[in-house]
Design a protein around this motif. Structure first.
Motif, mmCIF file in Angstrom:
data_model
loop_
_atom_site.group_PDB
_atom_site.id
_atom_site.type_symbol
_atom_site.label_atom_id
_atom_site.label_comp_id
_atom_site.label_asym_id
_atom_site.label_seq_id
_atom_site.Cartn_x
_atom_site.Cartn_y
_atom_site.Cartn_z
ATOM 1 N N GLY A 183 0.827 -1.207 0.000
ATOM 2 C CA GLY A 183 0.000 0.000 0.000
ATOM 3 C C GLY A 183 0.859 1.254 0.000
ATOM 4 O O GLY A 183 0.572 2.223 -0.709
ATOM 5 N N LEU A 184 1.937 1.230 0.779
ATOM 6 C CA LEU A 184 2.848 2.374 0.816
ATOM 7 C C LEU A 184 3.586 2.520 -0.509
ATOM 8 O O LEU A 184 3.791 3.633 -1.003
ATOM 9 N N ASP A 185 3.959 1.398 -1.115
ATOM 10 C CA ASP A 185 4.582 1.448 -2.449
ATOM 11 C C ASP A 185 3.638 2.097 -3.457
ATOM 12 O O ASP A 185 4.064 2.926 -4.280
ATOM 13 N N ARG A 186 2.359 1.724 -3.400
ATOM 14 C CA ARG A 186 1.387 2.295 -4.341
ATOM 15 C C ARG A 186 1.240 3.801 -4.136
ATOM 16 O O ARG A 186 1.097 4.563 -5.098
ATOM 17 N N LEU A 187 1.268 4.238 -2.872
ATOM 18 C CA LEU A 187 1.192 5.673 -2.603
ATOM 19 C C LEU A 187 2.387 6.394 -3.212
ATOM 20 O O LEU A 187 2.229 7.428 -3.862
ATOM 21 N N CYS A 188 3.578 5.850 -3.010
ATOM 22 C CA CYS A 188 4.782 6.471 -3.573
ATOM 23 C C CYS A 188 4.697 6.530 -5.099
ATOM 24 O O CYS A 188 5.055 7.539 -5.712
ATOM 25 N N GLU A 189 4.220 5.462 -5.706
ATOM 26 C CA GLU A 189 4.078 5.436 -7.168
ATOM 27 C C GLU A 189 3.036 6.448 -7.637
ATOM 28 O O GLU A 189 3.211 7.111 -8.663
ATOM 29 N N ALA A 190 1.937 6.582 -6.875
ATOM 30 C CA ALA A 190 0.894 7.543 -7.244
ATOM 31 C C ALA A 190 1.423 8.969 -7.181
ATOM 32 O O ALA A 190 1.113 9.796 -8.049
ATOM 33 N N LEU A 191 2.232 9.276 -6.179
ATOM 34 C CA LEU A 191 2.811 10.619 -6.087
ATOM 35 C C LEU A 191 3.713 10.892 -7.288
ATOM 36 O O LEU A 191 3.819 12.033 -7.746
ATOM 37 N N GLY A 192 4.344 9.853 -7.805
ATOM 38 C CA GLY A 192 5.201 10.003 -8.976
ATOM 39 C C GLY A 192 4.440 10.469 -10.200
ATOM 40 O O GLY A 192 5.013 11.131 -11.082
ATOM 41 N N GLN A 193 3.139 10.181 -10.259
ATOM 42 C CA GLN A 193 2.332 10.613 -11.395
ATOM 43 C C GLN A 193 2.129 12.126 -11.398
ATOM 44 O O GLN A 193 1.711 12.702 -12.403
ATOM 45 N N TRP A 194 2.410 12.768 -10.258
ATOM 46 C CA TRP A 194 2.268 14.221 -10.179
ATOM 47 C C TRP A 194 3.543 14.948 -10.621
ATOM 48 O O TRP A 194 3.541 16.159 -10.758
ATOM 49 N N SER A 195 4.627 14.211 -10.786
ATOM 50 C CA SER A 195 5.905 14.836 -11.113
ATOM 51 C C SER A 195 5.887 15.411 -12.536
ATOM 52 O O SER A 195 5.406 14.770 -13.471
#
Length: 201
Positions: A133-145
């Motif tokens: 779940g934490l990995d998915r959050l980190c990956e989702a934040l990457g979509q904002w970059s």
């Protein structure tokens, strides 16, 4: 006086177990002691958690189950208020790292359970789910970059893991210092610092 629901009694038992872990250590979390701390009979606690290890698995699952909706709400509210993506991300990550009493208690409980029950397959599986779940959050934040080549979800996850341990070691660390650190990392990874971004969760 109305009877408590099974969900209320379960939550009270988990809170009691966390208090014992914080006060006396994981080795003192017995069925009798948790039941006493929660103000219920051992039979009632056994009805909720038939096996001793069920309680520890529930502690891990409960932390993840509570963090996820908090993080989702923070992200939705942040974008609805027109805040900069980097500030929304920092607010979301602050819910993951132990800067407050409640998040510190969750992190300490999780660490204690993992250390004492590292050979339990259900505990390992629960921790893996939380980690995913934490990995998915980190990956989702990457979509904002705005600079995807500069964003590394694994690096962000490793920074968070290290930060959790540091904050447990130094609970007096100022939350604003943690926010500044996270903000700097996320800006370097390309998250916009301007509220004019059209990004949405």
């Amino acid at each position: 006086m109305s009877r408590k629901s099974a969900e209320q009694r379960r939550a009270e038992a988990l809170d009691a177990a966390r208090r014992i872990i914080l006060r006396e250590g994981i080795a003192q979390v017995s069925v009798r002691k948790v039941a006493e701390e929660a103000g219920m009979s051992t039979g009632s606690l056994r009805h909720i958690f038939p096996l001793h290890d069920d309680l520890f698995v529930a502690l891990l699952d409960d932390g993840a189950d509570h963090a996820q909706p908090r993080v989702t709400a923070i992200i939705e509210q942040g974008f609805a208020a027109g805040r900069a993506p980097v500030d929304v991300a920092v607010d979301a990550l602050i819910e993951i790292v132990p800067t407050r009493d409640d998040t510190r208690l969750e992190a300490l409980s999780q660490l204690a359970v993992l250390s004492a029950h590292s050979g339990n397959a259900d505990v390992v599986s629960s921790r893996r789910r939380a980690g995913e779940g934490l990995d998915r959050l980190c990956e989702a934040l990457g979509q904002w970059s705005t600079r995807p080549a500069d964003f590394d979800a694994v690096e962000l996850r490793l920074i968070l893991d290290g930060l959790v341990l540091r904050l447990l070691e130094r609970p007096d660390t100022d939350e604003e210092r943690v926010r500044d650190l996270l903000r700097g990392v996320l800006l370097r990874m390309g998250l916009p610092g301007s509220a004019h971004s059209q990004l949405r969760p």
